[in-house]
Motif scaffolding. Structure first.
Motif, PDB file in Angstrom:
ATOM      1  N   VAL A  56      -0.469   3.866   0.442  1.00 57.02           N
ATOM      2  CA  VAL A  56       0.031   2.628   1.042  1.00 57.02           C
ATOM      3  C   VAL A  56       0.125   2.848   2.545  1.00 57.02           C
ATOM      4  N   GLU A  57      -0.352   1.869   3.292  1.00 57.49           N
ATOM      5  CA  GLU A  57      -0.350   2.025   4.750  1.00 57.49           C
ATOM      6  C   GLU A  57       0.098   0.726   5.425  1.00 57.49           C
ATOM      7  N   LEU A  58       0.956   0.859   6.415  1.00 52.54           N
ATOM      8  CA  LEU A  58       1.347  -0.265   7.260  1.00 52.54           C
ATOM      9  C   LEU A  58       0.703  -0.080   8.625  1.00 52.54           C
ATOM     10  N   LYS A  59       0.095  -1.148   9.121  1.00 54.52           N
ATOM     11  CA  LYS A  59      -0.544  -1.117  10.433  1.00 54.52           C
ATOM     12  C   LYS A  59       0.095  -2.152  11.350  1.00 54.52           C
ATOM     13  N   LYS A  60       0.882  -1.652  12.305  1.00 52.69           N
ATOM     14  CA  LYS A  60       1.530  -2.506  13.316  1.00 52.69           C
ATOM     15  C   LYS A  60       2.227  -3.708  12.685  1.00 52.69           C
ATOM     16  N   VAL A  61       3.017  -3.441  11.668  1.00 45.05           N
ATOM     17  CA  VAL A  61       3.722  -4.505  10.947  1.00 45.05           C
ATOM     18  C   VAL A  61       4.983  -4.916  11.701  1.00 45.05           C
ATOM     19  N   SER A  62       5.129  -6.207  11.929  1.00 45.08           N
ATOM     20  CA  SER A  62       6.322  -6.771  12.548  1.00 45.08           C
ATOM     21  C   SER A  62       6.856  -7.896  11.670  1.00 45.08           C
ATOM     22  N   TYR A  63       8.157  -8.082  11.743  1.00 47.85           N
ATOM     23  CA  TYR A  63       8.783  -9.179  11.003  1.00 47.85           C
ATOM     24  C   TYR A  63       9.930  -9.713  11.851  1.00 47.85           C
ATOM     25  N   SER A  64       9.932 -11.020  12.069  1.00 49.25           N
ATOM     26  CA  SER A  64      10.980 -11.631  12.877  1.00 49.25           C
ATOM     27  C   SER A  64      11.446 -12.923  12.221  1.00 49.25           C
ATOM     28  N   VAL A  65      12.650 -13.334  12.568  1.00 49.16           N
ATOM     29  CA  VAL A  65      13.215 -14.577  12.067  1.00 49.16           C
ATOM     30  C   VAL A  65      13.778 -15.349  13.258  1.00 49.16           C
ATOM     31  N   LYS A  66      14.011 -16.625  13.047  1.00 47.21           N
ATOM     32  CA  LYS A  66      14.580 -17.462  14.108  1.00 47.21           C
ATOM     33  C   LYS A  66      16.094 -17.437  14.013  1.00 47.21           C
ATOM     34  N   ASP A  67      16.728 -17.065  15.104  1.00 51.70           N
ATOM     35  CA  ASP A  67      18.182 -17.078  15.175  1.00 51.70           C
ATOM     36  C   ASP A  67      18.652 -18.538  15.229  1.00 51.70           C
ATOM     37  N   GLU A  68      19.350 -18.976  14.184  1.00 56.52           N
ATOM     38  CA  GLU A  68      19.749 -20.382  14.111  1.00 56.52           C
ATOM     39  C   GLU A  68      20.721 -20.775  15.217  1.00 56.52           C
ATOM     40  N   ALA A  69      21.506 -19.815  15.686  1.00 57.19           N
ATOM     41  CA  ALA A  69      22.496 -20.126  16.711  1.00 57.19           C
ATOM     42  C   ALA A  69      21.849 -20.343  18.079  1.00 57.19           C
ATOM     43  N   THR A  70      20.873 -19.497  18.410  1.00 58.60           N
ATOM     44  CA  THR A  70      20.256 -19.554  19.739  1.00 58.60           C
ATOM     45  C   THR A  70      18.872 -20.165  19.742  1.00 58.60           C
ATOM     46  N   GLY A  71      18.232 -20.218  18.547  1.00 58.04           N
ATOM     47  CA  GLY A  71      16.865 -20.714  18.470  1.00 58.04           C
ATOM     48  C   GLY A  71      15.830 -19.703  18.913  1.00 58.04           C
ATOM     49  N   ARG A  72      16.282 -18.493  19.234  1.00 61.71           N
ATOM     50  CA  ARG A  72      15.369 -17.459  19.702  1.00 61.71           C
ATOM     51  C   ARG A  72      14.863 -16.599  18.550  1.00 61.71           C
ATOM     52  N   LYS A  73      13.736 -15.968  18.782  1.00 64.10           N
ATOM     53  CA  LYS A  73      13.168 -15.059  17.792  1.00 64.10           C
ATOM     54  C   LYS A  73      13.983 -13.767  17.759  1.00 64.10           C
ATOM     55  N   GLN A  74      14.280 -13.314  16.552  1.00 67.36           N
ATOM     56  CA  GLN A  74      14.997 -12.052  16.380  1.00 67.36           C
ATOM     57  C   GLN A  74      14.107 -11.081  15.615  1.00 67.36           C
ATOM     58  N   ASP A  75      13.804  -9.958  16.219  1.00 62.46           N
ATOM     59  CA  ASP A  75      12.960  -8.953  15.583  1.00 62.46           C
ATOM     60  C   ASP A  75      13.761  -8.150  14.570  1.00 62.46           C
ATOM     61  N   ILE A  76      13.251  -8.084  13.355  1.00 63.74           N
ATOM     62  CA  ILE A  76      13.845  -7.250  12.315  1.00 63.74           C
ATOM     63  C   ILE A  76      13.077  -5.936  12.216  1.00 63.74           C
ATOM     64  N   LEU A  77      11.756  -6.033  12.290  1.00 68.03           N
ATOM     65  CA  LEU A  77      10.880  -4.860  12.373  1.00 68.03           C
ATOM     66  C   LEU A  77       9.847  -5.134  13.454  1.00 68.03           C
ATOM     67  N   LYS A  78       9.458  -4.092  14.169  1.00 66.86           N
ATOM     68  CA  LYS A  78       8.521  -4.296  15.268  1.00 66.86           C
ATOM     69  C   LYS A  78       7.496  -3.169  15.326  1.00 66.86           C
ATOM     70  N   ASP A  79       6.225  -3.545  15.166  1.00 68.77           N
ATOM     71  CA  ASP A  79       5.089  -2.626  15.320  1.00 68.77           C
ATOM     72  C   ASP A  79       5.258  -1.338  14.517  1.00 68.77           C
ATOM     73  N   VAL A  80       5.542  -1.490  13.223  1.00 67.49           N
ATOM     74  CA  VAL A  80       5.721  -0.329  12.348  1.00 67.49           C
ATOM     75  C   VAL A  80       4.371   0.091  11.773  1.00 67.49           C
ATOM     76  N   SER A  81       3.970   1.306  12.057  1.00 63.28           N
ATOM     77  CA  SER A  81       2.757   1.898  11.481  1.00 63.28           C
ATOM     78  C   SER A  81       3.171   3.144  10.706  1.00 63.28           C
ATOM     79  N   LEU A  82       2.818   3.180   9.434  1.00 62.45           N
ATOM     80  CA  LEU A  82       3.330   4.233   8.556  1.00 62.45           C
ATOM     81  C   LEU A  82       2.417   4.395   7.356  1.00 62.45           C
ATOM     82  N   ARG A  83       2.261   5.640   6.909  1.00 64.12           N
ATOM     83  CA  ARG A  83       1.439   5.917   5.723  1.00 64.12           C
ATOM     84  C   ARG A  83       2.291   6.572   4.651  1.00 64.12           C
ATOM     85  N   PHE A  84       2.139   6.112   3.422  1.00 60.92           N
ATOM     86  CA  PHE A  84       2.810   6.685   2.267  1.00 60.92           C
ATOM     87  C   PHE A  84       1.730   7.269   1.361  1.00 60.92           C
TER      88      PHE A  84
END
Length: 240
Positions: free
Chosen positions: A2-30
């Motif tokens: 299993v391999e992740l290539k530059k995986v990012s995940y973000s959500v919208k902060d409901e209070a501010t309307g801004r993007k919130q990064d939960i994961l950023k540019d994760v590259s990893l091999r299992f």
């Protein structure tokens, strides 16, 4: 593999309307036939990574590969068909359904009593006492966790995703968990945990902090690095 290539995940902060990064540019091999333990502080993205691998969430960007196939857009069902199995941090209660039925559903067939006993005994439960019990509020959190792990064993597969499998498990039962991990060592096992005994089972440890990988390496190497970060990991590498 299993391999992740530059995986990012973000959500919208409901209070501010801004993007919130939960994961950023994760590259990893299992790697195949290996146990990887992912550790780090709460809120660093560990459980989110497990959800992305299973397809419960889709990455904002990047790719997830399984044996060279891009499985990024695939649903939970499609990933399960390819051999992905998950056990959640908080097991689900199924009112009105028995342990026997759950094991049958997990395996996708009708396992015989011997096979069910094998799955339950692997997690330290007596099949005679549990196989006809309903998975409801009469079971403790620890019992539910064990049953969920028995379901994962019954389902089988090539990739096992375990989010804090020690949650609700008493100290004595850690030996059962270790035996389960040893049993699965020919698979790709990815565990989120901060407990020392589980970290000791790892071939590889990955440390997350602030939505990204801080460090990753073999168990002995990472134990030394974790010891150098007492403010972050003192409680997380201490044996319970």
């Amino acid at each position: 593999m299993v391999e992740l290539k530059k995986v990012s995940y973000s959500v919208k902060d409901e209070a501010t309307g801004r993007k919130q990064d939960i994961l950023k540019d994760v590259s990893l091999r299992f790697e195949d036939a290996s146990i990887t333990v992912i550790t780090g502080p709460n809120g660093s993205g560990k459980s989110t990574l497990i959800k992305l691998l299973m397809g419960l969430e889709l990455p904002t960007s990047g790719q997830i590969l399984f044996n060279g196939e891009d499985v990024t857009p695939l649903s939970v069902t499609e990933r399960a068909k390819r051999g992905f199995t998950i056990a959640f941090q908080q097991p689900v209660r199924f009112k009105g359904i028995t342990v026997k039925k759950l094991l049958s559903l997990a395996s996708g067939s009708q396992p015989d009593i011997g096979q069910m006993c094998d799955c339950l005994s692997a997690v330290g439960l007596c099949a005679r006492d549990y196989i006809d019990r309903q998975v409801d509020g009469t079971l403790s959190g620890g019992e539910l966790k064990r049953i969920e792990l028995a379901m994962a064993i019954a389902k089988g597969g090539e990739v096992f995703l375990l989010d804090e499998p020690e949650a609700g498990i008493d100290l004595w039962s850690f030996e059962d968990l270790v035996r389960i991990f040893n049993r699965l060592h020919d698979k790709t096992v990815i565990i989120v945990s901060h407990q020392h005994r589980i970290l000791e089972t790892a071939d590889k440890i990955v440390l997350f902090e602030n939505d990204r990988i801080v460090s990753a390496g073999k168990r002995e190497e990472m134990f030394a690095k974790l010891a150098e970060r007492p403010a972050l990991c003192a409680m997380r590498v201490k044996e319970v």
